[in-house]
Design a protein around this motif. Sequence first.
Motif, PDB file in Angstrom:
ATOM      1  N   MET A   1       0.820  -1.216   0.000  1.00 57.66           N
ATOM      2  CA  MET A   1       0.000   0.000   0.000  1.00 57.66           C
ATOM      3  C   MET A   1       0.852   1.263   0.000  1.00 57.66           C
ATOM      4  O   MET A   1       0.334   2.370  -0.031  1.00 57.66           O
ATOM      5  N   GLY A   2       2.196   1.119   0.035  1.00 62.96           N
ATOM      6  CA  GLY A   2       3.062   2.282   0.140  1.00 62.96           C
ATOM      7  C   GLY A   2       2.856   3.287  -0.970  1.00 62.96           C
ATOM      8  O   GLY A   2       2.666   4.482  -0.727  1.00 62.96           O
ATOM      9  N   GLU A   4       0.301   3.546  -3.059  1.00 60.33           N
ATOM     10  CA  GLU A   4      -1.065   4.049  -3.046  1.00 60.33           C
ATOM     11  C   GLU A   4      -1.211   5.177  -2.025  1.00 60.33           C
ATOM     12  O   GLU A   4      -1.900   6.173  -2.270  1.00 60.33           O
ATOM     13  N   ASN A   5      -0.555   5.026  -0.878  1.00 57.02           N
ATOM     14  CA  ASN A   5      -0.587   6.078   0.134  1.00 57.02           C
ATOM     15  C   ASN A   5       0.068   7.357  -0.383  1.00 57.02           C
ATOM     16  O   ASN A   5      -0.413   8.465  -0.133  1.00 57.02           O
ATOM     17  N   THR A   6       1.176   7.174  -1.096  1.00 53.96           N
ATOM     18  CA  THR A   6       1.877   8.336  -1.649  1.00 53.96           C
ATOM     19  C   THR A   6       1.018   9.032  -2.693  1.00 53.96           C
ATOM     20  O   THR A   6       0.921  10.268  -2.724  1.00 53.96           O
ATOM     21  N   ARG A   7       0.377   8.243  -3.552  1.00 56.57           N
ATOM     22  CA  ARG A   7      -0.491   8.836  -4.578  1.00 56.57           C
ATOM     23  C   ARG A   7      -1.660   9.582  -3.934  1.00 56.57           C
ATOM     24  O   ARG A   7      -2.054  10.659  -4.403  1.00 56.57           O
ATOM     25  N   GLN A   8      -2.219   9.032  -2.875  1.00 58.52           N
ATOM     26  CA  GLN A   8      -3.324   9.690  -2.180  1.00 58.52           C
ATOM     27  C   GLN A   8      -2.866  10.995  -1.548  1.00 58.52           C
ATOM     28  O   GLN A   8      -3.577  12.011  -1.583  1.00 58.52           O
ATOM     29  N   PHE A   9      -1.665  10.992  -0.986  1.00 57.53           N
ATOM     30  CA  PHE A   9      -1.103  12.203  -0.396  1.00 57.53           C
ATOM     31  C   PHE A   9      -0.943  13.294  -1.456  1.00 57.53           C
ATOM     32  O   PHE A   9      -1.320  14.454  -1.239  1.00 57.53           O
ATOM     33  N   LYS A  11      -2.592  13.533  -4.248  1.00 54.01           N
ATOM     34  CA  LYS A  11      -3.935  13.931  -4.680  1.00 54.01           C
ATOM     35  C   LYS A  11      -4.550  14.929  -3.706  1.00 54.01           C
ATOM     36  O   LYS A  11      -5.197  15.909  -4.109  1.00 54.01           O
ATOM     37  N   GLU A  12      -4.352  14.700  -2.410  1.00 57.21           N
ATOM     38  CA  GLU A  12      -4.900  15.593  -1.394  1.00 57.21           C
ATOM     39  C   GLU A  12      -4.265  16.980  -1.452  1.00 57.21           C
ATOM     40  O   GLU A  12      -4.867  17.973  -1.029  1.00 57.21           O
ATOM     41  N   GLU A  17      -2.503  12.276  -9.322  1.00 59.63           N
ATOM     42  CA  GLU A  17      -1.768  11.207  -8.656  1.00 59.63           C
ATOM     43  C   GLU A  17      -0.894  10.405  -9.608  1.00 59.63           C
ATOM     44  O   GLU A  17      -0.091   9.585  -9.194  1.00 59.63           O
TER      45      GLU A  17
END
Length: 311
Positions: A1-2, A4-9, A11-12, A17
């Motif tokens: 999930m590493g 995916e977490n970075t992409r979400q960060f 995006k926020e 992303e």
Amino acid sequence: MGMENTRQFIKELGYPESDLYDLPSSTKRFPDGAQYRLEIPSVEGPKALKAVVEEMKKLNVPIHRVSQGSGIMMLSDDEIKEMCQIANEERMELSLFTGPRGTFDISAQPLTPNGKNVGVRHEGMDQLVYAMEDLQRGAELGLRGALIGDEGLLLLTKEMKEKGLLPEDFVIKASVQIMASNPVSVKLMAEIGADTYNVPTALTLPKLAAIRQVIDIPIDLYVEVPDNLGGFVRHYEIPEFIRVLAPVYLKFGLRNHPDVYPSGYHLEKYNEDLCRERVRRAAHGMRIIQKYCPEAIISEKGASDLGIPVL
């Protein structure tokens, strides 16, 4: 999930992303509602500019902006005034480069294989001062547009406008040689002073689409690229450039010719011929637009936000 977490960060924070492989259509436009404009680069002096004007009228090609690479400092007052006069009469933006730059200095670093990333940045504070003098001289002679190749000078131009050292309507065009290549770095260029941004020449459409998502300023894009910047010929991609990247300046460089910077009388006739051929390449581009995306909206001559010189 590493990842995916970075992409979400990311995006926020308001950034895409990933590169945008779905190539969404841009809904952004120039102030006049247009999607695209045409630019002819490397117009090195009054005679070269006259050649552009003659050829665009002969071929019925609308040119909105001409730019130059040798620098304001390499032109006399009379040459700058003449170029401003011609551009004013034709209601087109004239953009001259600042100088001196790293490649003009005594350092050999920008000329070495690993030192080329220094590009045309200004080395030291003195060169920034010289460049600011160049800009003010151009503005005093009627110029309302300039090319900038350095992030520090970009920030200073923003301050110069705020303090009245440059006119507020002076168009700052970030050079292709700044080389910011992703949405975050290009957004930074817009925030510190770029009114339009010339993206690096080898970016794919998904990468360019991601840049478009985060900036509102026009993208300047080489459709045909000089050999020293890659030598790409991307004429058939023009309809997608317009759809995905609007507002966009379609910039027609030329393959297969040597670097002419800094120019002068010794290259004058050569420059005229190069400029005529660049306009002919732009005519090829207009033919593709008329065949494959005739509904695309082009700016009229003399749009209000162009850096048209004043007399």
